[in-house]
Design a protein around this motif. Structure first.
Motif, PDB file in Angstrom:
ATOM      1  N   PHE A   6       0.850  -1.197   0.000  1.00  0.00           N
ATOM      2  CA  PHE A   6       0.000   0.000   0.000  1.00  0.00           C
ATOM      3  C   PHE A   6       0.883   1.243   0.000  1.00  0.00           C
ATOM      4  N   PHE A   7       1.870   1.271   0.884  1.00  0.00           N
ATOM      5  CA  PHE A   7       2.756   2.429   0.963  1.00  0.00           C
ATOM      6  C   PHE A   7       3.593   2.559  -0.310  1.00  0.00           C
ATOM      7  N   GLU A   8       4.043   1.437  -0.848  1.00  0.00           N
ATOM      8  CA  GLU A   8       4.837   1.500  -2.073  1.00  0.00           C
ATOM      9  C   GLU A   8       3.974   1.962  -3.255  1.00  0.00           C
ATOM     10  N   TYR A   9       2.750   1.464  -3.309  1.00  0.00           N
ATOM     11  CA  TYR A   9       1.851   1.821  -4.413  1.00  0.00           C
ATOM     12  C   TYR A   9       1.597   3.324  -4.458  1.00  0.00           C
ATOM     13  N   PHE A  10       1.199   3.885  -3.317  1.00  0.00           N
ATOM     14  CA  PHE A  10       0.876   5.310  -3.310  1.00  0.00           C
ATOM     15  C   PHE A  10       2.123   6.188  -3.177  1.00  0.00           C
ATOM     16  N   GLY A  11       3.241   5.609  -2.766  1.00  0.00           N
ATOM     17  CA  GLY A  11       4.491   6.359  -2.812  1.00  0.00           C
ATOM     18  C   GLY A  11       4.955   6.587  -4.239  1.00  0.00           C
ATOM     19  N   ASN A  12       4.464   5.762  -5.172  1.00  0.00           N
ATOM     20  CA  ASN A  12       4.822   5.876  -6.593  1.00  0.00           C
ATOM     21  C   ASN A  12       3.657   6.331  -7.464  1.00  0.00           C
ATOM     22  N   PHE A  13       2.495   6.585  -6.875  1.00  0.00           N
ATOM     23  CA  PHE A  13       1.304   6.903  -7.656  1.00  0.00           C
ATOM     24  C   PHE A  13       1.469   8.248  -8.373  1.00  0.00           C
ATOM     25  N   ALA A  14       1.027   8.306  -9.615  1.00  0.00           N
ATOM     26  CA  ALA A  14       1.140   9.532 -10.416  1.00  0.00           C
ATOM     27  C   ALA A  14      -0.029  10.468 -10.098  1.00  0.00           C
ATOM     28  N   PHE A  15       0.019  11.059  -8.914  1.00  0.00           N
ATOM     29  CA  PHE A  15      -1.067  11.952  -8.493  1.00  0.00           C
ATOM     30  C   PHE A  15      -1.191  13.172  -9.395  1.00  0.00           C
ATOM     31  N   ILE A  30      -8.323   8.596  -8.660  1.00  0.00           N
ATOM     32  CA  ILE A  30      -8.695   7.332  -8.030  1.00  0.00           C
ATOM     33  C   ILE A  30     -10.190   7.134  -8.199  1.00  0.00           C
ATOM     34  N   ASN A  31     -10.581   5.960  -8.675  1.00  0.00           N
ATOM     35  CA  ASN A  31     -11.973   5.715  -9.041  1.00  0.00           C
ATOM     36  C   ASN A  31     -12.343   4.278  -8.666  1.00  0.00           C
ATOM     37  N   ILE A  32     -13.067   4.089  -7.535  1.00  0.00           N
ATOM     38  CA  ILE A  32     -13.436   2.740  -7.116  1.00  0.00           C
ATOM     39  C   ILE A  32     -14.649   2.214  -7.880  1.00  0.00           C
ATOM     40  N   ARG A  33     -15.321   3.091  -8.623  1.00  0.00           N
ATOM     41  CA  ARG A  33     -16.455   2.619  -9.430  1.00  0.00           C
ATOM     42  C   ARG A  33     -15.950   1.712 -10.549  1.00  0.00           C
ATOM     43  N   GLN A  34     -14.866   2.126 -11.214  1.00  0.00           N
ATOM     44  CA  GLN A  34     -14.296   1.317 -12.294  1.00  0.00           C
ATOM     45  C   GLN A  34     -13.049   0.565 -11.845  1.00  0.00           C
ATOM     46  N   GLY A  35     -12.493   0.938 -10.698  1.00  0.00           N
ATOM     47  CA  GLY A  35     -11.355   0.219 -10.166  1.00  0.00           C
ATOM     48  C   GLY A  35     -10.077   0.369 -10.959  1.00  0.00           C
ATOM     49  N   ASP A  52      -9.420  17.610 -13.378  1.00  0.00           N
ATOM     50  CA  ASP A  52      -9.115  18.981 -12.966  1.00  0.00           C
ATOM     51  C   ASP A  52      -7.704  19.033 -12.402  1.00  0.00           C
ATOM     52  N   SER A  53      -7.332  20.192 -11.881  1.00  0.00           N
ATOM     53  CA  SER A  53      -5.959  20.411 -11.418  1.00  0.00           C
ATOM     54  C   SER A  53      -5.779  20.196  -9.917  1.00  0.00           C
ATOM     55  N   SER A  54      -6.760  19.623  -9.254  1.00  0.00           N
ATOM     56  CA  SER A  54      -6.629  19.375  -7.819  1.00  0.00           C
ATOM     57  C   SER A  54      -5.432  18.461  -7.560  1.00  0.00           C
ATOM     58  N   PRO A  55      -4.653  18.735  -6.498  1.00  0.00           N
ATOM     59  CA  PRO A  55      -3.496  17.877  -6.200  1.00  0.00           C
ATOM     60  C   PRO A  55      -3.877  16.405  -6.045  1.00  0.00           C
ATOM     61  N   LEU A  56      -4.978  16.151  -5.352  1.00  0.00           N
ATOM     62  CA  LEU A  56      -5.461  14.788  -5.134  1.00  0.00           C
ATOM     63  C   LEU A  56      -6.898  14.704  -5.627  1.00  0.00           C
ATOM     64  N   HIS A  57      -7.150  13.790  -6.551  1.00  0.00           N
ATOM     65  CA  HIS A  57      -8.511  13.642  -7.073  1.00  0.00           C
ATOM     66  C   HIS A  57      -9.013  12.224  -6.813  1.00  0.00           C
ATOM     67  N   SER A  89     -19.281  13.485 -10.394  1.00  0.00           N
ATOM     68  CA  SER A  89     -18.673  14.755 -10.835  1.00  0.00           C
ATOM     69  C   SER A  89     -17.922  15.438  -9.698  1.00  0.00           C
ATOM     70  N   LEU A  90     -18.022  14.899  -8.492  1.00  0.00           N
ATOM     71  CA  LEU A  90     -17.400  15.528  -7.329  1.00  0.00           C
ATOM     72  C   LEU A  90     -16.098  14.826  -6.943  1.00  0.00           C
ATOM     73  N   ASN A  91     -15.189  15.598  -6.379  1.00  0.00           N
ATOM     74  CA  ASN A  91     -13.908  15.111  -5.877  1.00  0.00           C
ATOM     75  C   ASN A  91     -13.955  15.154  -4.360  1.00  0.00           C
ATOM     76  N   ILE A  92     -13.920  13.994  -3.699  1.00  0.00           N
ATOM     77  CA  ILE A  92     -14.060  13.972  -2.237  1.00  0.00           C
ATOM     78  C   ILE A  92     -12.804  14.486  -1.536  1.00  0.00           C
ATOM     79  N   SER A  93     -11.717  14.676  -2.284  1.00  0.00           N
ATOM     80  CA  SER A  93     -10.467  15.167  -1.692  1.00  0.00           C
ATOM     81  C   SER A  93     -10.056  16.518  -2.266  1.00  0.00           C
ATOM     82  N   LYS A  94     -11.029  17.286  -2.704  1.00  0.00           N
ATOM     83  CA  LYS A  94     -10.745  18.576  -3.321  1.00  0.00           C
ATOM     84  C   LYS A  94     -10.064  19.534  -2.353  1.00  0.00           C
ATOM     85  N   ASN A  95     -10.278  19.324  -1.064  1.00  0.00           N
ATOM     86  CA  ASN A  95      -9.713  20.226  -0.049  1.00  0.00           C
ATOM     87  C   ASN A  95      -8.222  20.024   0.172  1.00  0.00           C
TER      88      ASN A  95
END
Length: 489
Positions: free
Chosen positions: A351-360, A365-370, A377-382, A390-396
């Motif tokens: 888990f740590f390795e995966y998100f340590g290398n994730f191209a944010f 990240i989309n659990i609907r399609q997996g 958009d340009s949000s750091p984390l989407h 249409s909403l980004n739960i991590s927009k903040n």
């Protein structure tokens, strides 16, 4: 759901509370009829007939000095010292994750107390809306809540309409005369404003009432002293109920899910990645969705995608809320269990390795399609909202907070990788495994040696990741056709 439960306060005796459940509502009414409003010397009492009672001795002078043996259950998580002791003496990292889950998860008593608190608030709201229901949602019911978490409540007014039947008199249709307002949002604000006033003025044990009506989702926030819960009351928020139900389904599908989520959340809180104060931090909900998404990426997948759960749904599972398709299968028996047998230790490390290398910077990240998708958009984390797509739960989340998460994830992956080579004995009472990761500042000898390196942090991290990838490539083996070590790019 009608809860035939009352709470009896024995604070005057020993500072204890008891939740008592009756078989019949008539028993509660009988008790209420035999209870009187306390007389005050310097203050006046609001004569509200609550199901929250004080139990006092008729003659305090007859109280014995011996304290009776009363078995009570602790409703708070263990102290940091106690937790580290438990983790250090665990037999394996898998054992550590399961131990943390056991110590932090909500107890049956705590869950019952949450439903009871909702029903007490329902009694107050029913003065205006007799057939309303107040239901818990979020961490209180999705199985990912820890002891001490807030209590999210939903004031459900739809039940009123369901109980009403259209009455025809000849050629006429009889309808209630109602107050009309310009929009649903204004109606929500007015309803919560009035309920907030009632809680503030008449609600036993309700203190610190705040009406936060201009938020995206208007709410009333207050503390319930008797239960010890910090409460948020909303209405017209049915998608949140479906989100709670979806997380419950995911948590029940595989025993590793909750253990991994609890540990990642605890790790994030230990490093101030999450906080109870609103701001630019990652939320627990976002972390939970990230864990679910990660588990969907395993081979074979540990969790199904939301779209696959939708495909399995029957007609009775169909649910459309405000134009959003919230349909998914609700019968766990119809979901095929995963054939993945990876250990919690491997999953935590990867888990740590995966998100340590994730191209944010380019992927969402989309659990609907997996699967990873291009960011819209340009949000750091989407992280796509599972239902309101249409909403980004991590927009903040800010760029600096995301970078902090990435750096800590990389460092944690490195620590676990190094421990594979030189793991201390559990009997040594030295922080190791999950315990080492939960240190608010990395203080074990390996990390101290790393900090002495004068190279910039980013360069050191790149070097460490290159080392991890190199070792993974050289040592990759297969067991039962499954990779035991993998890397992600």
């Amino acid at each position: 759901m009608d809860l035939l439960i009352i709470i009896s306060s024995m604070r005057a005796l020993y500072g204890l509370y008891a939740v008592v459940e009756f078989c019949q509502k008539e028993s509660i009414r009988s008790l209420q009829n035999g209870t009187h409003t306390p007389s005050m010397v310097t203050e006046a009492a609001i004569p509200f007939r609550s199901r929250f009672f004080n139990l006092k001795l008729k003659n305090p002078s007859n109280q014995t000095s011996e304290r009776p043996c009363i078995q009570s259950s602790n409703q708070l998580p263990p102290s940091s010292k106690k937790l580290f002791e438990l983790l250090c003496y665990a037999e394996s990292i898998d054992d550590q994750l399961n131990t943390l889950l056991k110590e932090f998860q909500l107890t049956e008593e705590n869950t019952r107390l949450r439903y009871l608190t909702c029903s007490l608030i329902e009694d107050i709201a029913a003065a205006y809306f007799p057939d309303c229901a107040v239901r818990p949602f979020g961490s209180s019911v999705n199985t990912f809540g820890k002891l001490g978490c807030d209590l999210d409540m939903f004031l459900d007014l739809d039940e009123i309409g369901k109980l009403s039947t259209h009455k025809n008199i000849g050629n006429f249709l009889v309808e209630f005369q109602v107050k009309n307002v310009p929009s649903e949002r204004i109606a929500t604000q007015k309803i919560l404003s009035v309920i907030g006033e009632c809680l503030d003025h008449f609600g036993p044990s309700c203190v610190g009432v705040q009406k936060i009506l201009n938020a995206r989702c208007p709410l009333v926030r207050f503390s319930h002293q008797a239960s010890g819960f910090q409460c948020d009351l909303t209405t017209n928020n049915r998608i949140a109920l479906k989100s709670s139900e979806l997380l419950y389904i995911y948590g029940a599908l595989d025993s590793r899910v909750r253990a991994l989520v609890f540990s990642v959340r605890c790790w994030a809180r230990a490093h101030s990645l999450t906080t109870s104060i609103p701001g630019a931090w990652i939320t627990n909900f976002s972390l939970t969705v990230m864990v679910i998404f990660f588990l969907q990426q395993r081979s074979p997948p540990i969790l199904p995608t939301l779209d696959s759960l939708k495909t399995l749904a029957d007609a009775e599972d169909k649910c459309i809320i405000e134009g959003n398709n919230c349909t998914f299968i609700r019968d766990l028996n119809k979901i095929k269990p995963s054939e993945n047998t990876e250990t919690l230790e491997l999953l935590l490390k990867e888990f740590f390795e995966y998100f340590g290398n994730f191209a944010f910077n380019k992927n969402s990240i989309n659990i609907r399609q997996g699967r990873e998708q291009n960011k819209p958009d340009s949000s750091p984390l989407h992280i796509q909202n599972p239902f309101e797509t249409s909403l980004n739960i991590s927009k903040n989340v800010s760029q600096s907070q995301l970078q902090k998460f990435v750096d800590l994830a990389r460092e944690s992956a490195w620590i676990l990788q190094e421990e594979d080579k030189d793991r201390p004995s559990p009997s040594s009472n030295q922080p190791w495994g999950l315990a080492a990761l939960l240190l608010s500042s990395v203080t074990n000898s390996k990390s101290l040696a790393k900090k002495k390196n004068k190279r910039p942090a980013s360069e050191r991290i790149r070097s460490l990741l290159d080392s991890i990838k190199s070792n993974s490539t050289e040592n990759a083996t297969t067991a039962n056709g499954k990779r035991t070590i993998s890397t992600h790019t």
